[in-house]
Design a protein around this motif. Structure first.
Motif, PDB file in Angstrom:
ATOM      1  N   ASP A 108       0.701  -1.042  -0.061  1.00 49.86           N
ATOM      2  CA  ASP A 108       0.070  -0.259   0.226  1.00 49.86           C
ATOM      3  C   ASP A 108       0.952   1.220  -0.109  1.00 49.86           C
ATOM      4  OD1 ASP A 108      -2.171  -1.805   0.152  1.00 49.86           O
ATOM      5  OD2 ASP A 108      -2.675  -1.244   2.222  1.00 49.86           O
ATOM      6  N   ILE A 109       0.371   2.259  -0.642  1.00 54.89           N
ATOM      7  CA  ILE A 109       1.278   3.394  -0.753  1.00 54.89           C
ATOM      8  C   ILE A 109       0.565   4.537  -1.182  1.00 54.89           C
ATOM      9  CG2 ILE A 109       1.660   3.025  -3.403  1.00 54.89           C
ATOM     10  CD1 ILE A 109       4.520   4.191  -3.115  1.00 54.89           C
ATOM     11  N   ILE A 110       0.869   5.811  -0.717  1.00 55.37           N
ATOM     12  CA  ILE A 110       0.024   7.134  -0.896  1.00 55.37           C
ATOM     13  C   ILE A 110       0.538   7.893  -1.958  1.00 55.37           C
ATOM     14  CG2 ILE A 110      -0.667   9.156  -0.016  1.00 55.37           C
ATOM     15  CD1 ILE A 110      -2.057   6.906   1.391  1.00 55.37           C
ATOM     16  N   VAL A 111      -0.057   8.034  -2.943  1.00 54.50           N
ATOM     17  CA  VAL A 111       0.599   8.639  -4.196  1.00 54.50           C
ATOM     18  C   VAL A 111      -0.052   9.921  -4.551  1.00 54.50           C
ATOM     19  CG1 VAL A 111       1.699   6.696  -4.853  1.00 54.50           C
ATOM     20  CG2 VAL A 111      -0.341   7.039  -5.565  1.00 54.50           C
ATOM     21  N   GLN A 112       0.608  10.853  -5.418  1.00 52.60           N
ATOM     22  CA  GLN A 112      -0.167  11.927  -6.024  1.00 52.60           C
ATOM     23  C   GLN A 112      -0.260  11.923  -7.472  1.00 52.60           C
ATOM     24  OE1 GLN A 112       1.061  15.817  -4.592  1.00 52.60           O
ATOM     25  NE2 GLN A 112      -0.924  16.698  -4.927  1.00 52.60           N
ATOM     26  N   VAL A 113      -1.086  12.208  -8.149  1.00 48.73           N
ATOM     27  CA  VAL A 113      -1.022  12.243  -9.648  1.00 48.73           C
ATOM     28  C   VAL A 113      -0.295  13.572 -10.248  1.00 48.73           C
ATOM     29  CG1 VAL A 113      -2.376  12.135 -11.732  1.00 48.73           C
ATOM     30  CG2 VAL A 113      -3.229  10.831  -9.778  1.00 48.73           C
ATOM     31  N   VAL A 114       0.594  13.552 -10.951  1.00 43.67           N
ATOM     32  CA  VAL A 114       1.074  14.558 -11.460  1.00 43.67           C
ATOM     33  C   VAL A 114       0.993  14.844 -13.033  1.00 43.67           C
ATOM     34  CG1 VAL A 114       3.179  14.670  -9.805  1.00 43.67           C
ATOM     35  CG2 VAL A 114       3.361  13.304 -11.919  1.00 43.67           C
ATOM     36  N   LYS A 115       0.497  13.959 -13.681  1.00 38.45           N
ATOM     37  CA  LYS A 115       0.100  14.086 -15.041  1.00 38.45           C
ATOM     38  C   LYS A 115      -1.321  13.137 -15.356  1.00 38.45           C
ATOM     39  CE  LYS A 115       3.304  14.168 -18.141  1.00 38.45           C
ATOM     40  NZ  LYS A 115       4.411  13.682 -19.040  1.00 38.45           N
ATOM     41  N   ASP A 116      -2.161  13.643 -15.892  1.00 38.44           N
ATOM     42  CA  ASP A 116      -3.508  12.986 -16.530  1.00 38.44           C
ATOM     43  C   ASP A 116      -2.968  11.914 -17.105  1.00 38.44           C
ATOM     44  OD1 ASP A 116      -5.466  14.111 -14.881  1.00 38.44           O
ATOM     45  OD2 ASP A 116      -5.703  15.921 -16.095  1.00 38.44           O
ATOM     46  N   PRO A 117      -3.886  10.896 -17.111  1.00 41.95           N
ATOM     47  CA  PRO A 117      -3.751   9.740 -18.194  1.00 41.95           C
ATOM     48  C   PRO A 117      -4.031  10.447 -19.655  1.00 41.95           C
ATOM     49  CG  PRO A 117      -5.505   9.220 -16.661  1.00 41.95           C
ATOM     50  CD  PRO A 117      -5.190  10.583 -16.115  1.00 41.95           C
ATOM     51  N   ILE A 118      -3.018  10.292 -20.333  1.00 42.31           N
ATOM     52  CA  ILE A 118      -2.806  10.977 -21.829  1.00 42.31           C
ATOM     53  C   ILE A 118      -2.761   9.728 -22.767  1.00 42.31           C
ATOM     54  CG2 ILE A 118      -1.621  12.269 -23.533  1.00 42.31           C
ATOM     55  CD1 ILE A 118      -0.592  13.981 -21.102  1.00 42.31           C
ATOM     56  N   GLY A 119      -3.798   9.646 -23.965  1.00 44.35           N
ATOM     57  CA  GLY A 119      -3.869   9.000 -25.024  1.00 44.35           C
ATOM     58  C   GLY A 119      -3.888   7.283 -24.401  1.00 44.35           C
ATOM     59  N   SER A 120      -2.944   6.357 -24.826  1.00 50.53           N
ATOM     60  CA  SER A 120      -3.092   5.184 -24.151  1.00 50.53           C
ATOM     61  C   SER A 120      -2.184   4.934 -22.907  1.00 50.53           C
ATOM     62  CB  SER A 120      -2.538   3.903 -25.138  1.00 50.53           C
ATOM     63  OG  SER A 120      -1.167   4.502 -25.457  1.00 50.53           O
ATOM     64  N   LYS A 121      -1.640   6.110 -22.501  1.00 52.86           N
ATOM     65  CA  LYS A 121      -0.863   5.998 -21.159  1.00 52.86           C
ATOM     66  C   LYS A 121      -1.804   6.474 -19.720  1.00 52.86           C
ATOM     67  CE  LYS A 121       3.113   7.456 -23.972  1.00 52.86           C
ATOM     68  NZ  LYS A 121       4.180   8.854 -24.000  1.00 52.86           N
ATOM     69  N   GLY A 122      -1.299   5.349 -18.837  1.00 52.78           N
ATOM     70  CA  GLY A 122      -1.950   5.816 -17.642  1.00 52.78           C
ATOM     71  C   GLY A 122      -1.287   7.199 -16.930  1.00 52.78           C
ATOM     72  N   ALA A 123      -1.806   7.522 -15.649  1.00 53.51           N
ATOM     73  CA  ALA A 123      -1.598   8.799 -15.079  1.00 53.51           C
ATOM     74  C   ALA A 123      -0.113   8.504 -14.575  1.00 53.51           C
ATOM     75  CB  ALA A 123      -2.373   8.975 -13.757  1.00 53.51           C
ATOM     76  N   ARG A 124       0.592   9.506 -14.337  1.00 52.11           N
ATOM     77  CA  ARG A 124       1.932   9.543 -13.770  1.00 52.11           C
ATOM     78  C   ARG A 124       1.778  10.043 -12.380  1.00 52.11           C
ATOM     79  NH1 ARG A 124       7.315  10.197 -16.207  1.00 52.11           N
ATOM     80  NH2 ARG A 124       8.748  10.016 -14.548  1.00 52.11           N
ATOM     81  N   LEU A 125       2.724   9.304 -11.557  1.00 52.21           N
ATOM     82  CA  LEU A 125       2.606   9.406 -10.179  1.00 52.21           C
ATOM     83  C   LEU A 125       3.811   9.894  -9.425  1.00 52.21           C
ATOM     84  CD1 LEU A 125       0.758   6.161  -9.294  1.00 52.21           C
ATOM     85  CD2 LEU A 125      -0.571   8.414  -9.611  1.00 52.21           C
ATOM     86  N   THR A 126       3.627  10.353  -8.246  1.00 52.90           N
ATOM     87  CA  THR A 126       4.837  10.746  -7.434  1.00 52.90           C
ATOM     88  C   THR A 126       4.601  10.227  -6.038  1.00 52.90           C
ATOM     89  OG1 THR A 126       6.389  12.292  -6.750  1.00 52.90           O
ATOM     90  CG2 THR A 126       4.023  12.868  -7.086  1.00 52.90           C
ATOM     91  N   THR A 127       5.628  10.215  -5.066  1.00 52.80           N
ATOM     92  CA  THR A 127       4.945   9.901  -3.782  1.00 52.80           C
ATOM     93  C   THR A 127       5.621  11.194  -2.980  1.00 52.80           C
ATOM     94  OG1 THR A 127       7.229   9.034  -3.204  1.00 52.80           O
ATOM     95  CG2 THR A 127       5.635   7.356  -3.719  1.00 52.80           C
ATOM     96  N   GLN A 128       6.261  12.103  -3.661  1.00 57.93           N
ATOM     97  CA  GLN A 128       6.471  13.408  -2.982  1.00 57.93           C
ATOM     98  C   GLN A 128       5.190  14.348  -3.045  1.00 57.93           C
ATOM     99  OE1 GLN A 128       9.292  14.962  -1.192  1.00 57.93           O
ATOM    100  NE2 GLN A 128       7.350  15.885  -0.764  1.00 57.93           N
ATOM    101  N   LEU A 129       4.206  14.227  -1.968  1.00 59.15           N
ATOM    102  CA  LEU A 129       3.137  15.041  -2.012  1.00 59.15           C
ATOM    103  C   LEU A 129       3.376  16.692  -2.020  1.00 59.15           C
ATOM    104  CD1 LEU A 129       1.112  12.572   0.401  1.00 59.15           C
ATOM    105  CD2 LEU A 129       1.669  12.302  -2.148  1.00 59.15           C
ATOM    106  N   SER A 130       2.537  17.269  -2.449  1.00 61.16           N
ATOM    107  CA  SER A 130       2.412  18.673  -2.629  1.00 61.16           C
ATOM    108  C   SER A 130       0.881  19.225  -2.512  1.00 61.16           C
ATOM    109  CB  SER A 130       3.110  19.461  -3.820  1.00 61.16           C
ATOM    110  OG  SER A 130       2.571  18.948  -4.717  1.00 61.16           O
ATOM    111  N   ILE A 131       0.762  20.233  -1.435  1.00 61.43           N
ATOM    112  CA  ILE A 131      -0.872  20.597  -1.334  1.00 61.43           C
ATOM    113  C   ILE A 131      -0.627  22.119  -1.662  1.00 61.43           C
ATOM    114  CG2 ILE A 131      -2.619  20.846   0.009  1.00 61.43           C
ATOM    115  CD1 ILE A 131      -1.722  17.817  -0.422  1.00 61.43           C
TER     116      ILE A 131
END
Length: 497
Positions: A108-131
């Motif tokens: 289990d891991i807490i992640v944040q989306v940094v890039k929306d799914p684009i075309g056939s690619k899934g979302a891009r994630l990071t574990t360095q959270l930012s609010i």
């Protein structure tokens, strides 16, 4: 320069336009059934670790598994590997460490989306959270205070950094990035933001412990609220909203987080649609065209591909007043400004190659590059521009987090399969002839019926009538052609009778 922000709200779609000097510069679209997920925080589960790619696929409840690269993993994940109360701080990203040492399948891991799914690619994630908030971005457990590079005054940078360091609650071990909007803001405004971020983080930390895998821990603001938070500045003249309910919500939000700017938000009550009034609808249609005319008579040709976007500059009908070099230079200067606007308007990202018209004068080249860089300073996305290559091309990158305008509003052509071109009637004609021969050799039939588009049939019965007669004699079969409006230009059927 006058700048206005227009907010158009309909039941299933919200659009925000940034208009500078009466000209559309940016367009943001959010549809109720397909909101972007950039900035959202999820509790995920590592689905698959890929040592060969130094990455992992993480299930976060979206249609496709999301992508997490080793370079985006902070070793100390405060919400899944610790209680969040100790003095441990996260290590910096370590892309050289094997991904298998950082993650394991099923974790289990807490992640944040940094890039929306684009075309056939899934979302891009990071574990360095930012609010993010109005003036600051909270970086949990980093203990770093940074200032936006766009704030260039060194005294102001030092003042802001000192204020944030002083105002940050003792013992929270969080870091902050001071956003461009914070320039010139008083201590009270920054203190309010820090308080808001502290409360938001406390809620996120609490929810992350109780939610299930695939659940959203934190959701970024809706598009109208994000527009007020990120786009409204002191040089923005007005924010006009054509929905009373949304207008009141924006005023309430602004009054709480940016009281000095709340008065700029007003409800548009005109009978004419707000986007029509400012010519935004026409600009959106033009933004889907490949060619962009320049005032001088020149034009740009923009091609967006999977790998990169190419922009070609042409003089067109512009003849200039002096000589060829001066004509080319003036066209390129105008093109540089237009390119910067088109990148923002069309939300083009990734690798961008600009083919300016060839210039022999090195000073002219430097001036065109400076003009491009200057025009890009108002772009909210990060851009990097490189010098002219030996082939006379300018290479640049623009950070991409969401789909381009074209891919948000359009889909691949069903007739050409996204190629952008169709086979000519002549080509289809000879394909039909080959298929007739193939069918007759495989199956026995006395007569054949060919059904195709009217344009193709017209060409066959007119220009190729002699060829049809020869084919009938060669095969010893009768061939009849039938036009059908339902057939696309490349479609046809050979029917054995």
């Amino acid at each position: 320069m006058t700048e206005e922000i227009l907010v158009n709200v309909t039941p299933r779609e919200t659009r925000v336009a940034v208009v500078e000097n009466g000209m559309l510069q940016e367009l943001h679209i959010e549809r109720g059934w397909r909101r972007g997920v950039v900035g959202n925080i999820y509790k995920g589960k590592v689905q698959r670790v890929m040592p060969g790619m130094q990455a992992a696929f993480v299930e976060i409840g979206l249609e496709r598994a999301a992508f997490l690269h080793a370079a985006d993993i902070v070793k100390f994940n405060q919400l899944s590997e610790g209680d969040g109360e100790g003095d441990a701080a996260p290590l910096p990203p370590t892309p050289t460490r094997p991904i298998a040492e950082l993650l394991r399948e099923g974790q289990d891991i807490i992640v944040q989306v940094v890039k929306d799914p684009i075309g056939s690619k899934g979302a891009r994630l990071t574990t360095q959270l930012s609010i993010p908030s109005r003036y600051l971005v909270l970086l949990p457990r980093t203990r770093v205070v940074g200032v936006s590079a766009r704030i260039e005054d060194e005294a102001e940078r030092a003042r802001l950094k000192s204020l944030v360091t002083t105002l940050a609650p003792s013992g929270d071990h969080h870091g902050y990035i001071v956003r461009t909007n914070a320039e010139g803001q008083p201590e009270e405004a920054l203190a309010e933001d820090i308080g808001y971020l502290s409360r938001a983080w406390a809620l996120i930390a609490e929810k992350s412990g109780s939610c299930k895998v695939g659940e959203r821990v934190y959701e970024d603001l809706s598009l109208p609220l994000r527009a007020v938070r990120d786009l409204i500045r002191r040089d923005v003249e007005k924010v006009k909203v054509d929905s009373r309910e949304t207008c009141e919500r924006l005023r309430s939000f602004a009054a709480q987080y940016m009281p000095g700017l709340a008065e700029k938000i007003e409800h548009y009550t005109g009978a004419r649609p707000i986007f029509d009034l400012y010519g935004v609808e026409d600009e959106i249609q033009r933004a889907l065209d490949k060619e962009v005319p320049l005032k001088s008579g020149g034009y740009l040709v923009i091609d967006q591909t999977e790998a990169m976007t190419t922009i070609d500059v042409n003089t067109g009908s512009f003849l200039g007043q002096r000589n060829l070099e001066e004509t080319v230079y003036r066209t390129n200067l105008e093109a540089a400004q237009s390119v910067a606007r088109q990148l923002r308007l069309r939300n083009l990202g990734g690798i961008i190659i600009i083919d300016f018209i060839d210039m022999t004068d090195q000073e002219h080249r430097r001036q065109v590059l400076r003009q491009l860089e200057k025009a890009l300073t108002r772009d909210h996305a990060k851009t990097t521009v490189y010098e002219f290559s030996p082939l006379g091309l300018v290479e640049m990158t623009r950070k991409r987090t969401t789909e381009s305008l074209e891919r948000q509003l359009s889909e691949a052509c069903h007739e050409c399969g996204g190629r952008g071109t169709l086979k000519t009637p002549e080509t289809v004609t000879y394909e039909i002839f080959r298929d007739i021969v193939r069918q007759v050799r495989q199956f026995d039939a006395a007569r054949l019926l060919v059904i195709a588009s009217p344009k193709v049939v017209a060409r066959i019965t007119d220009e190729e009538s002699a060829a049809v007669a020869e084919l009938e004699e060669f095969l010893g079969k009768s061939i009849r052609f039938q036009p059908d409006d339902q057939y696309a230009q490349e479609q046809f059927d050979v029917v054995l009778l």
